[in-house]
Write a protein that holds these residues in place. Structure first.
Motif, PDB file in Angstrom:
ATOM      1  N   GLN A  75       0.847  -1.179   0.000  1.00 59.15           N
ATOM      2  CA  GLN A  75       0.000   0.000   0.000  1.00 59.15           C
ATOM      3  C   GLN A  75       0.885   1.231   0.000  1.00 59.15           C
ATOM      4  O   GLN A  75       1.886   1.287   0.714  1.00 59.15           O
ATOM      5  N   ALA A  76       0.541   2.229  -0.835  1.00 56.33           N
ATOM      6  CA  ALA A  76       1.378   3.413  -0.989  1.00 56.33           C
ATOM      7  C   ALA A  76       0.578   4.671  -0.724  1.00 56.33           C
ATOM      8  O   ALA A  76      -0.653   4.678  -0.793  1.00 56.33           O
ATOM      9  N   TRP A  77       1.298   5.759  -0.437  1.00 55.89           N
ATOM     10  CA  TRP A  77       0.673   7.065  -0.309  1.00 55.89           C
ATOM     11  C   TRP A  77       1.532   8.090  -1.037  1.00 55.89           C
ATOM     12  O   TRP A  77       2.750   7.973  -1.127  1.00 55.89           O
ATOM     13  N   ASN A  78       0.882   9.109  -1.598  1.00 57.31           N
ATOM     14  CA  ASN A  78       1.518  10.175  -2.382  1.00 57.31           C
ATOM     15  C   ASN A  78       2.121   9.680  -3.690  1.00 57.31           C
ATOM     16  O   ASN A  78       2.910  10.383  -4.317  1.00 57.31           O
ATOM     17  N   ALA A  79       1.779   8.471  -4.113  1.00 53.62           N
ATOM     18  CA  ALA A  79       2.184   7.949  -5.418  1.00 53.62           C
ATOM     19  C   ALA A  79       1.259   6.790  -5.767  1.00 53.62           C
ATOM     20  O   ALA A  79       0.735   6.118  -4.873  1.00 53.62           O
ATOM     21  N   ALA A  80       1.074   6.573  -7.067  1.00 51.00           N
ATOM     22  CA  ALA A  80       0.322   5.412  -7.537  1.00 51.00           C
ATOM     23  C   ALA A  80       1.337   4.330  -7.912  1.00 51.00           C
ATOM     24  O   ALA A  80       2.055   4.459  -8.901  1.00 51.00           O
ATOM     25  N   VAL A  81       1.408   3.292  -7.108  1.00 54.80           N
ATOM     26  CA  VAL A  81       2.460   2.283  -7.256  1.00 54.80           C
ATOM     27  C   VAL A  81       1.863   0.989  -7.791  1.00 54.80           C
ATOM     28  O   VAL A  81       0.843   0.503  -7.276  1.00 54.80           O
ATOM     29  N   THR A  82       2.501   0.450  -8.818  1.00 56.74           N
ATOM     30  CA  THR A  82       2.132  -0.854  -9.363  1.00 56.74           C
ATOM     31  C   THR A  82       3.376  -1.718  -9.417  1.00 56.74           C
ATOM     32  O   THR A  82       4.506  -1.215  -9.418  1.00 56.74           O
ATOM     33  N   GLN A  83       3.160  -3.034  -9.481  1.00 54.42           N
ATOM     34  CA  GLN A  83       4.298  -3.949  -9.510  1.00 54.42           C
ATOM     35  C   GLN A  83       3.983  -5.115 -10.426  1.00 54.42           C
ATOM     36  O   GLN A  83       2.875  -5.655 -10.418  1.00 54.42           O
ATOM     37  N   SER A  84       4.954  -5.485 -11.221  1.00 55.80           N
ATOM     38  CA  SER A  84       4.856  -6.660 -12.083  1.00 55.80           C
ATOM     39  C   SER A  84       6.124  -7.474 -11.888  1.00 55.80           C
ATOM     40  O   SER A  84       7.216  -7.055 -12.302  1.00 55.80           O
ATOM     41  N   GLY A  85       5.997  -8.619 -11.225  1.00 56.67           N
ATOM     42  CA  GLY A  85       7.188  -9.392 -10.889  1.00 56.67           C
ATOM     43  C   GLY A  85       8.067  -8.599  -9.953  1.00 56.67           C
ATOM     44  O   GLY A  85       7.614  -8.054  -8.942  1.00 56.67           O
ATOM     45  N   ALA A  86       9.357  -8.485 -10.299  1.00 57.72           N
ATOM     46  CA  ALA A  86      10.284  -7.714  -9.475  1.00 57.72           C
ATOM     47  C   ALA A  86      10.228  -6.228  -9.777  1.00 57.72           C
ATOM     48  O   ALA A  86      10.689  -5.407  -8.982  1.00 57.72           O
ATOM     49  N   GLY A  87       9.680  -5.853 -10.936  1.00 56.43           N
ATOM     50  CA  GLY A  87       9.681  -4.464 -11.347  1.00 56.43           C
ATOM     51  C   GLY A  87       8.576  -3.649 -10.690  1.00 56.43           C
ATOM     52  O   GLY A  87       7.425  -4.070 -10.615  1.00 56.43           O
ATOM     53  N   VAL A  88       8.922  -2.446 -10.214  1.00 52.87           N
ATOM     54  CA  VAL A  88       7.991  -1.557  -9.523  1.00 52.87           C
ATOM     55  C   VAL A  88       7.954  -0.222 -10.251  1.00 52.87           C
ATOM     56  O   VAL A  88       8.998   0.298 -10.679  1.00 52.87           O
ATOM     57  N   SER A  89       6.772   0.336 -10.391  1.00 51.12           N
ATOM     58  CA  SER A  89       6.584   1.647 -11.009  1.00 51.12           C
ATOM     59  C   SER A  89       5.779   2.523 -10.065  1.00 51.12           C
ATOM     60  O   SER A  89       4.709   2.130  -9.605  1.00 51.12           O
TER      61      SER A  89
END
Length: 566
Positions: A75-89
């Protein structure tokens, strides 16, 4: 003395800089990232990330990195965070997309890990690797590395200086109405992702013993699921028949000929809970003895509290007593106990509420309590001015008003309480009180707001139960204290009343006689521990806090005091 520096991967935070020669007319891109893990527990962690823009101004940003040990973002705040495998955006949200040259933007998140939790070693913003230097958008620069100044310590810890023992941080479960579910209680005290990890749970002691079982399961869950959780039990009133006004409400004093019965009532509650597997660590003699509203309440003076604790306190077994939970830690309710040797030896804690404490000059160390080694607990406060009319802005973490109030007001009082050598900080309801799942409402109350059974933190990280929006408590205390101390608060907004829905309790028909707990070892029958045989319904009248603004903006006369709830 040691210096502690919270830092990211060594390659990113070693303090290196770069002097870059750029082709004429080229736009420059560059960034530096600081990734820190301020807290970590088995299986979970909190991370803070700061991105500094070293290139031309940005209108939006997307920070990417990869984890090397299987960590996941929860869960994140002040950013929209997504993850696919090891990669995070991590992409910007509406309020923080623009970052000027030399400017920074920060966000945070909770994550999970197994085995190990190493920091990422490489980041990129909008596809450009963050090296601590700049790169022209159309070509490869020539880079001359240079060493910058060493990093400055964020925190200096003097291990030779010891202050108070911190007993914990907590919040209250429902005082009136239905009990919390096991899942909600786990959210409050659990140490996993999306859980609050609080270590003190406050509950109420009903004057009707047949209601004691209501919260047993929630309190058992808190004890078994949390880590060293302490239970604080606070009574709002004695049974009506024991009071001078023969009523549970509007104050009224405990008759002196029932002092012994009241001590037995408190002890019976402790023994009953103990028999159910719930140890009551701290038992308050009275919630807010200096506030006498038209809901459960009871009036005491400091002298009366001293006399009761001195003469009857030792009869309340298997717990430690607390006095006096006055509205603004009014010393007039605790000094008499601390100055009497017998009374002082019968208590374990001093309690007080934060409302008006700062304005009255008592948000500070309490020397008399310290002199006698009695820890001071702040046992109730609640504030939410930022949402004005009670809208659901607390579900929108992009709203800066939320963070301004949280950091400037709420977390400031947490910090000030610790600086004052207090040993605990306990928020009011840990779950939004006007959620439909918390308590029944009087018939005159408006419908609940759309936020359902959301739990709330104390109060930087908001978490929520599945399927519900993130929320936080409503403002319930406003106006001035009995001594005239101004409290920060807000008036009821559009669509709100200053009344029934803030009561946290049922407009109860008091029904036929109720059974007492079984009489056994350590439990004795009580006089008057029944409710009247003739049903009656108590309703409440909206009443603004004194000294506060009503909905028309007029200042109400002093003498009608704050507290639109409880």
């Amino acid at each position: 003395m040691r210096k502690l520096i919270v830092s990211a991967g060594a390659a990113l935070l070693a303090g290196t800089a770069a002097a870059v020669a750029l082709p004429a007319g080229a736009e420059a891109a560059g960034c530096a990232v600081q990734y820190g893990v301020p807290s970590q527990w088995p299986g979970g962690f909190n991370a803070d990330v700061t991105v500094t823009n070293l290139g031309d101004p940005l209108t939006s940003w997307n920070l990417t990195w990869s984890y090397g040990a299987g960590q996941t973002v929860a869960q994140a705040w002040n950013a929209a965070v997504t993850q696919s495998g090891a990669g995070v955006s991590a992409r910007n949200v509406a309020h923080n997309g623009a970052v000027p040259t030399g400017g920074s933007v920060s966000f945070g998140f909770t994550g999970t890990w197994t085995g190990s939790n190493p920091s990422p070693t490489s980041f990129a913003v909008n596809g450009v690797t963050c090296t601590g230097g700049t790169t022209p958008s159309g070509g490869t620069p020539s880079v001359s590395p240079s060493t910058g100044p060493p990093a400055t310590a964020d925190i200096t810890v003097n291990t030779a200086t010891r202050h108070q023992t911190i007993d914990g941080f907590g919040a209250a479960v429902s005082i009136w109405g239905g009990a919390w579910s096991a899942a909600e209680t786990q959210t409050l005290v659990g140490l996993g992702p999306g859980q609050l990890g609080l270590s003190i749970v406050r509950t109420g002691i009903s004057p009707v013993s047949s209601e004691w079982p209501t919260h047993v399961n929630a309190l058992k869950t808190a004890k078994s699921y949390g880590s060293g959780v302490k239970i604080l039990a606070s009574p709002w009133t004695a049974p009506a028949a024991w009071k001078t006004n023969n009523s549970r409400i509007n104050g009224g004093k405990l008759r002196t000929d029932f002092y012994d019965d009241y001590a037995g009532h408190l002890s019976n509650y402790v023994q009953y809970m103990r028999g159910q597997g719930v140890g009551i660590d701290v038992t308050s003699v009275q919630n807010e003895p200096d506030w006498h509203p038209d809901y459960d309440s009871m009036d005491w003076s400091g002298t009366e509290l001293r006399n009761f604790v001195r003469d009857q306190g030792a009869k309340v077994q298997n717990t430690k007593l607390m006095v006096a939970e006055a509205v603004n830690l009014n010393y007039g309710y605790t000094d008499p106990v601390l100055n009497d040797t017998t009374a002082r030896n019968n208590i374990g804690y001093i309690g007080g509420h934060l409302y008006g404490t700062e304005e009255s000059g008592r948000l500070k160390s309490y020397p008399l309590a310290g002199q006698h080694n009695k820890p001071v607990w702040m046992t109730e406060w609640n504030l939410h001015e930022a949402d004005g009319s009670g809208s659901n802005i607390w579900g929108n973490r992009a709203n800066p008003a939320i963070w301004n109030e949280t950091l400037d007001d709420i977390m400031r009082t947490v910090h000030r309480s610790m600086e004052s050598n207090w040993s605990a900080y306990i928020w009011w309801y840990g779950k939004r009180y006007y959620s439909s799942s918390v308590t029944a409402r009087p018939p005159t109350a408006p419908p609940p707001e759309p936020c359902s059974s959301a739990a709330t933190r104390l109060p930087v990280l908001q978490v929520r139960t599945a399927g519900s929006p993130a929320c936080r408590p409503g403002q319930e205390h406003q106006g001035v204290t009995a001594g005239g101390d101004r409290l920060r608060g807000r008036r009821p907004g559009h669509g709100e009343r200053a009344g029934p829905q803030h009561l946290h309790r049922r407009a109860h028909p008091l029904t036929a006689p109720t059974p007492r707990p079984a009489v056994g070892r350590g439990v004795r029958p009580l006089r008057g521990d029944i409710t009247p045989a003739t049903p009656r319904t108590r309703t409440t009248r909206p009443r603004p806090g004194n000294g506060s603004l009503d909905r028309g903006g007029a200042v109400q006369p002093q003498g009608v005091r704050r507290h639109q709830h409880r």
